[in-house]
Design an enzyme around this catalytic site. Sequence first.
Site, PDB file in Angstrom:
ATOM      1  CG  LEU A 105      -1.910  -1.170   1.313  1.00  0.00           C
ATOM      2  CD1 LEU A 105      -2.631  -1.133   2.648  1.00  0.00           C
ATOM      3  CD2 LEU A 105      -2.910  -1.117   0.176  1.00  0.00           C
TER       4      LEU A 105
ATOM      5  CB  ALA B 123       7.323   1.297  -0.326  1.00  0.00           C
ATOM      6  N   GLY B 124       8.530   3.311   1.912  1.00  0.00           N
ATOM      7  CA  GLY B 124       9.408   4.430   2.199  1.00  0.00           C
ATOM      8  C   GLY B 124      10.841   3.969   2.329  1.00  0.00           C
ATOM      9  CB  ALA B 125      13.871   5.795   3.429  1.00  0.00           C
ATOM     10  CG  PHE B 126      13.117   4.349   7.498  1.00  0.00           C
ATOM     11  CD1 PHE B 126      14.487   4.480   7.562  1.00  0.00           C
ATOM     12  CD2 PHE B 126      12.335   5.492   7.494  1.00  0.00           C
ATOM     13  CE1 PHE B 126      15.070   5.722   7.636  1.00  0.00           C
ATOM     14  CE2 PHE B 126      12.912   6.737   7.563  1.00  0.00           C
ATOM     15  CZ  PHE B 126      14.290   6.865   7.632  1.00  0.00           C
ATOM     16  N   GLY B 127      10.706   1.124   5.418  1.00  0.00           N
ATOM     17  CA  GLY B 127       9.823  -0.021   5.414  1.00  0.00           C
ATOM     18  C   GLY B 127       8.648   0.203   4.497  1.00  0.00           C
TER      19      GLY B 127
ATOM     20  CG  ASP C 251       4.476  14.594  10.553  1.00  0.00           C
ATOM     21  OD1 ASP C 251       4.159  15.690  10.059  1.00  0.00           O
ATOM     22  OD2 ASP C 251       5.042  13.692   9.912  1.00  0.00           O
TER      23      ASP C 251
END
Length: 977
Positions: free
Chosen positions: A590, A592-596, A781
Amino acid sequence: MFFALLFLIGILLGQVQGWSEPRIRLSSGALAGTDVILESGSPLQLVCEGDGPVTFLPRLAKHKRYISKEVGKIRSFRVEKTTVDFTGTYKCVYMNGNDSNLSSSVHVFVRDSRVLFVSPSTSLRYVRKEGEDLLLPCLLTDPEATDFTFRMDNGSAAPYGMNITYDPRKGVLIRNVHPGFNADYICCARIGGAEKVSKIFSINIIQRLRFPPYVYLKRNEYVKLVGERLQISCTTNNPNFYYNVTWTHSSRMLPKAEEKSTMEGDRLAIESILTIPSVQLSHTGNITCTGQNEAGANSSTTQLLVVEEPYIRLSPKLSSKLTHRGLSIEVSEGDDVDLGVLIEAYPPLTSHKWETPTSHNASLPENRFFNHNDRYEALLLLKRLNFEEIGQYTLNVKNSMKSASITFDIKMYTKPVARVKWENVTTLSCRSYGYPAPSILWYQCTGIRTTCPENTTDLQPIQTQTVEFQKESFGAVGVESVLTVGPNRRMTVVCVAFNLVGQGSDTFSMEVSDQIFTSAMCGSTVAMVVLGLLLIFMIYKYKQKPRYEIRWKIIEATNGNNYTFIDPTQLPYNEKWEFPRDKLKLGKTLGAGAFGKVVEATAYGLGKEDNITRVAVKMLKASAHPDEREALMSELKILSHLGQHKNIVNLLGACTHGGPVLVITEYCCHGDLLNFLRSKAENFLNFVMTIPNFPEPMTDYKNVSTERMFVRSDSGISSTCSDHYLDMRPVTSRPTNSALDSSSECQEDSWPLDMDDLLRFSSQVAQGLDFLAAKNCIHRDVAARNVLLTNSRVAKICDFGLARDIMNDSNYVVKGNARLPVKWMAPESIFECVYTVQSDVWSYGIMLWEIFSLGKSPYPNILVDSKFYKMIKCGYQMSRPDFAPPEMYTIMKMCWNLDAAERPTFSKISQMIQRMLGETSEQQDTQEYKNIPTEAEAEQQLESCDPVKHEDESFETSCDQEEEDQPLMKPNNYQFC
């Protein structure tokens, strides 16, 4: 003696009053003696006369009705027709209690040829205790009877040792009865040559108890926390019912205990249960259960210790044969070692585990564990130790409230081995490892040789200073000695290392010249400089790389507005959240990013065994850093700590064992609020255009299509798929699975947006943030990109720090060594790194601007640079967004108050929006569309602020504590940027 004294006092009282003993006579005249003999059927009339009111005491109570009714100095006992039942002694006494010792008596025999003995009409069964006297009322009706005997009913003679005294007027007196006398007896006598017998007397003698009752307490000590319930069971038994059980405390009264009686064979068992509903510190002491019978008392005592806090205490138990200093143990190879630990713990231990240097092996050392009440003993048996088994042995124990550990360090005696190394032209080093720490000596012999002979004059100690230092390595101690020699030397040196176990040596031959020294030194220097610069560059790049961390923080208020962040790693994780990994079927990604990443998944048996639920699963990438795994565990702990709320993305479960950490949360099928607003912008504009007299707004949404694909969004995730979790449109034409949990079904959202929707989104997010604030949780945030929508357009707050590529997201600006959403941050967070609930309120105001501008980026056309920071510091506020009612814009400005204390609470904000929701059905917003201010307008507003001392200052400040020279930085305790 006492009764004799009372008798004398009674006589003296009678004499003082002048009274004499009452006199008994027959109605026909005076008595000839103390006996009266009558035939059965004859009349009987006795007359008693005294100096005061008198009365008769017949043998049988039922015969009192024959006493005359009148009360006076003369009373009569009159029977018209007597029977053998009237046989007995009749006593005349004064009715005045003070004269009870003055009495007279007469015995009446009523003869009947058919009956020689009379007995009481009541039971003829007699029960006595061992050692008492027993009188059997076996009375003769005829004084002329002869040959009186007393025997058993079966014809046997009386038992041996039975002390019998017979009185025809009273009966048979048996002294000092014994259990051996238990039997049925009769009285016998002869009259006119014929033998007559009495009725049967049954004698039951209860044996005298010779021992106190048996008393038993299951435990000899109890430990309880203040306020806990205490229940102690005391088991007792006794041969008969004649005993009791009592409880006593060393210093205070105890409540009454409950008793349960049962028969165990021929003995009576009483279980006495003492219950104290809520123990206090004053209950500490000895509690005793006592059982008492005629033979004496027996007791059992238990000790109660009431404590205020749970505890675990560990103490080592080592053999005196071992060489040890505290927890450091020294052994030789092949020795056996028993590591013992004495444990005191309450509440009781729930787990214990040894960690050893060989824990990874399949076969572990033998260990034993003993338990006695709240004390334990753990024993680890190490047989024939070898070098691989030395190291640290740690016992970890825990109960439901605390955990503790103790570590033994086993070191093995090791013979040293010496190794000489040529460091440079003039320097030699000798390293040796052993235990205990070796000592090093240097020797030299002239010339170049393979060995230096021992015990010769050529082998001389080197008279030079050496430097030694120690370091641990695999249980042994490493020692290094450095030897410096001059240039132009040809020599052979020997390094000798020795300790208590033995010694080792190494020989090195060397030839040194100045030329070799100069070239080697230059080369070494250049190489070291290059390596140092490379290392510094790599460390810098590593520190610049952002680490994943959950933005949410749990705080605790200490003094006023000063806050302390709670380390989320210290929060407990409840194993109830564990979900079987094999019941989770992962689907498409769904986000995705730099860490997971976040993937869609199906959970089987979540909540109920037959449930099939669509969920979202957070996970780390395979290359994740251990710190990032700890951050994901912190997020899991924070979500489990917060609990459930309708306006946050709730935790449903987790998989933390047997694989990578998976965090299972609710699935929100309509994606994030930011892209939802953008996808619905055209429909909302069409809706606005249908409102009479509503001016056409000059917006950027005239050409927006509902089918538009966002290549890059403010959420920071690239997406080309319409159903991605973050950059998504509402799911369309998804196949329906009837087996799925109805709560997980995703329906296509084809309804247009209206003002009520925008107000509801604002209200629901405020309610969710109010819940977080009540739990002392700071989001840090708050933005439309971090709000998800479920069915029925319910807004839920989340944190996408894991699945967002902040490295390429323009909303996150580099400050120091972190990337931060500066345009959403409060001034105190930007300039002082202070995060509070009030800073979340500021961010919420920015999010309201996003909502009522249908997804525009805040501070449009304004770059994040020194001018931007100056504008924020001087109180610059964005103008009212396109579709915000005046009341909503007022709330935004309240949220953007520079004084954090003056900002409204989320509870207050929610109430104000709820009132507006009640008015929207009756009113229409006719506010004209207002353009977003340009950068020139922003500068004009900035000029009115008139900053005096910050004109030349750079606002590209860092929250790094090392950059203290920045003018806008203030020292504080909240460095989380």
